[in-house]
Write a protein that holds these residues in place. Structure first.
Motif, short mmCIF file in Angstrom:
data_model
loop_
_atom_site.label_atom_id
_atom_site.label_comp_id
_atom_site.label_asym_id
_atom_site.label_seq_id
_atom_site.Cartn_x
_atom_site.Cartn_y
_atom_site.Cartn_z
N ALA A 115 0.83 -1.21 0.00
CA ALA A 115 0.00 0.00 0.00
C ALA A 115 0.86 1.26 0.00
CB ALA A 115 -0.92 0.00 1.21
N ILE A 116 0.32 2.33 -0.57
CA ILE A 116 1.00 3.62 -0.59
C ILE A 116 0.12 4.68 0.06
CG2 ILE A 116 2.19 3.03 -2.73
CD1 ILE A 116 0.35 5.14 -4.11
N GLU A 117 0.77 5.72 0.55
CA GLU A 117 0.05 6.93 0.96
C GLU A 117 0.76 8.13 0.35
OE1 GLU A 117 1.13 9.47 3.07
OE2 GLU A 117 2.94 8.61 3.96
N VAL A 118 -0.02 9.12 -0.03
CA VAL A 118 0.49 10.32 -0.69
C VAL A 118 0.04 11.53 0.12
CG1 VAL A 118 0.52 11.67 -2.82
CG2 VAL A 118 0.37 9.17 -2.93
N ASP A 119 0.97 12.21 0.75
CA ASP A 119 0.64 13.33 1.63
C ASP A 119 -0.42 12.94 2.66
OD1 ASP A 119 2.51 14.94 0.42
OD2 ASP A 119 1.08 16.03 -0.82
N GLY A 120 -0.29 11.72 3.18
CA GLY A 120 -1.18 11.26 4.24
C GLY A 120 -2.44 10.58 3.77
N GLU A 121 -2.68 10.54 2.45
CA GLU A 121 -3.91 9.94 1.93
C GLU A 121 -3.61 8.56 1.33
OE1 GLU A 121 -6.95 11.37 2.22
OE2 GLU A 121 -5.91 12.92 3.36
N PRO A 122 -4.31 7.51 1.77
CA PRO A 122 -4.10 6.17 1.20
C PRO A 122 -4.77 6.06 -0.16
CG PRO A 122 -5.83 6.10 2.87
CD PRO A 122 -5.31 7.52 2.85
N LEU A 123 -3.96 6.01 -1.23
CA LEU A 123 -4.51 6.11 -2.58
C LEU A 123 -4.46 4.83 -3.38
CD1 LEU A 123 -3.28 9.62 -3.80
CD2 LEU A 123 -5.44 9.00 -2.72
N GLY A 124 -3.58 3.87 -3.03
CA GLY A 124 -3.47 2.69 -3.86
C GLY A 124 -2.29 1.84 -3.44
N CYS A 125 -1.54 1.34 -4.43
CA CYS A 125 -0.44 0.42 -4.12
C CYS A 125 0.62 0.49 -5.21
CB CYS A 125 -0.98 -1.00 -3.96
SG CYS A 125 -1.81 -1.65 -5.43
N LEU A 126 1.74 -0.22 -4.95
CA LEU A 126 2.80 -0.33 -5.95
C LEU A 126 2.28 -1.10 -7.17
CD1 LEU A 126 5.94 -1.24 -3.79
CD2 LEU A 126 5.12 1.02 -4.47
N PRO A 127 2.93 -0.88 -8.35
CA PRO A 127 4.17 -0.15 -8.60
C PRO A 127 3.96 1.36 -8.67
CG PRO A 127 3.33 -1.04 -10.65
CD PRO A 127 2.43 -1.55 -9.57
N VAL A 128 5.07 2.11 -8.45
CA VAL A 128 5.01 3.55 -8.54
C VAL A 128 6.20 4.07 -9.35
CG1 VAL A 128 3.79 3.86 -6.36
CG2 VAL A 128 6.30 3.93 -6.39
N GLU A 129 5.98 5.22 -9.95
CA GLU A 129 7.04 6.01 -10.57
C GLU A 129 6.95 7.40 -9.95
OE1 GLU A 129 6.45 6.05 -14.76
OE2 GLU A 129 6.52 3.86 -14.96
N ILE A 130 8.06 7.89 -9.39
CA ILE A 130 8.06 9.17 -8.67
C ILE A 130 9.17 10.04 -9.23
CG2 ILE A 130 8.22 10.30 -6.43
CD1 ILE A 130 7.41 7.66 -5.13
#
Length: 306
Positions: A275-290
């Protein structure tokens, strides 16, 4: 045109709307617009800019700031480079304002009253897999984390009203620790692959704090064009209890289970669900590109390393 304040009336347990009316009366002419649904703030930003606004005041927590930033950026560039952002911190975690050098609402009011300069400030762009399985992208201003941090963000909301921001995050962290199994994440920083080891959490920061005050990326700067990456390996429970204070200090990199990297571009994937969080919001999961977007925002803040 006078500044436009975009207010999340549900921030800080619903107290923000009333508190903002009292504060706005001390700031001079300010137009106020209230969000009515998730992601509404980005729409309000575009409407305000279309009406000639040159300063947007974000009134709420980190989630509100994130939504507003997504209205200020388009295609990786400023939607309108003449527009600046000021932050009036309400809400649960309040992590981004710490990196801005804003201690509390009173110090934010002083910055606005004194017409403090808006300085070039980095943001980031993340491409991720949503909960529904679609590929989505979003801009962020503070920290992205994946692993236990994503689980903590999802669970913390249940405890905010009972314990408040920092305590709610802390309690959610302890609960997640008992259920989360470290995952092996394939991490690439600027094209170079990091060592493969199970990770409890990986944080990617433009700001220094997340999770209600955890000092997770202490060397991050808001204007250096780099992302700070902190990788925490699996900790046994007794070690977490012994060293939890390290997460709230600026000495996290001294811990033997912590590694850190710096770079402009990050790719991460895993065989299992992470799981991922973005600025404190749980939005989804891996994979990611940042990827970092140097100086894409103009933000009212204190100068110097933050």
């Amino acid at each position: 045109m006078r500044p436009v304040a975009i207010v999340n009336p549900r921030a800080a347990g619903g107290k923000t709307a009333r508190a903002w009316k009292e504060i706005a009366a001390t700031l001079g002419p300010v137009e106020t617009r209230y969000t009515e649904a998730p992601n509404h703030a980005a729409t309000l930003v575009r409407e305000a800019i279309g009406g000639g606004a040159r300063r947007i005041i974000a009134v709420g927590g980190d989630g509100t700031v994130n939504e507003i930033a997504n209205g200020l950026i388009e295609d990786g560039r400023p939607f309108d480079p003449r527009v600046s952002l000021a932050v009036m911190p309400f809400g649960t975690g309040g992590d981004y304002r710490k990196s801005l050098g804003i201690r509390d609402v009173e110090s934010a009011v002083r910055l606005i009253r004194e017409d403090a300069p808006a300085l070039p400030t980095d943001a980031g762009r993340i491409v991720y897999r949503s909960h529904e399985g679609t590929t989505e992208s979003r801009y962020f201003v503070n920290v992205v984390s994946f692993g236990m941090g994503g689980e903590v963000a999802a669970g913390a909301r249940n405890w905010f009203s009972r314990f408040g921001g920092k305590a709610g995050f802390f309690y959610s962290t302890l609960r997640a620790f008992f259920s989360y199994q470290a995952q092996t994440v394939e991490l690439t920083v600027d094209g170079e692959r990091a060592p493969l080891r199970p990770a409890m959490n990986i944080a990617v920061g433009i700001g220094r704090y997340h999770g209600g005050g955890m000092h997770v990326c202490p060397r991050a700067r808001l204007d250096d064009g780099l992302l700070e990456i902190t990788k925490i390996r699996q900790l046994p429970f007794w070690e977490l209890l012994r060293d939890i204070h390290v997460l709230y200090s600026d000495n996290i990199y001294a811990h033997k289970k912590v590694r850190h990297f710096r770079g402009k571009s990050i790719r991460a994937s895993a065989s299992g669900r992470v799981a991922i969080e973005v600025d404190g919001e749980p939005l989804g999961c891996l994979p990611v590109e940042i990827d970092v977007l140097p100086g894409v925002l103009s933000v009212v803040r204190l100068a110097g390393p933050r």
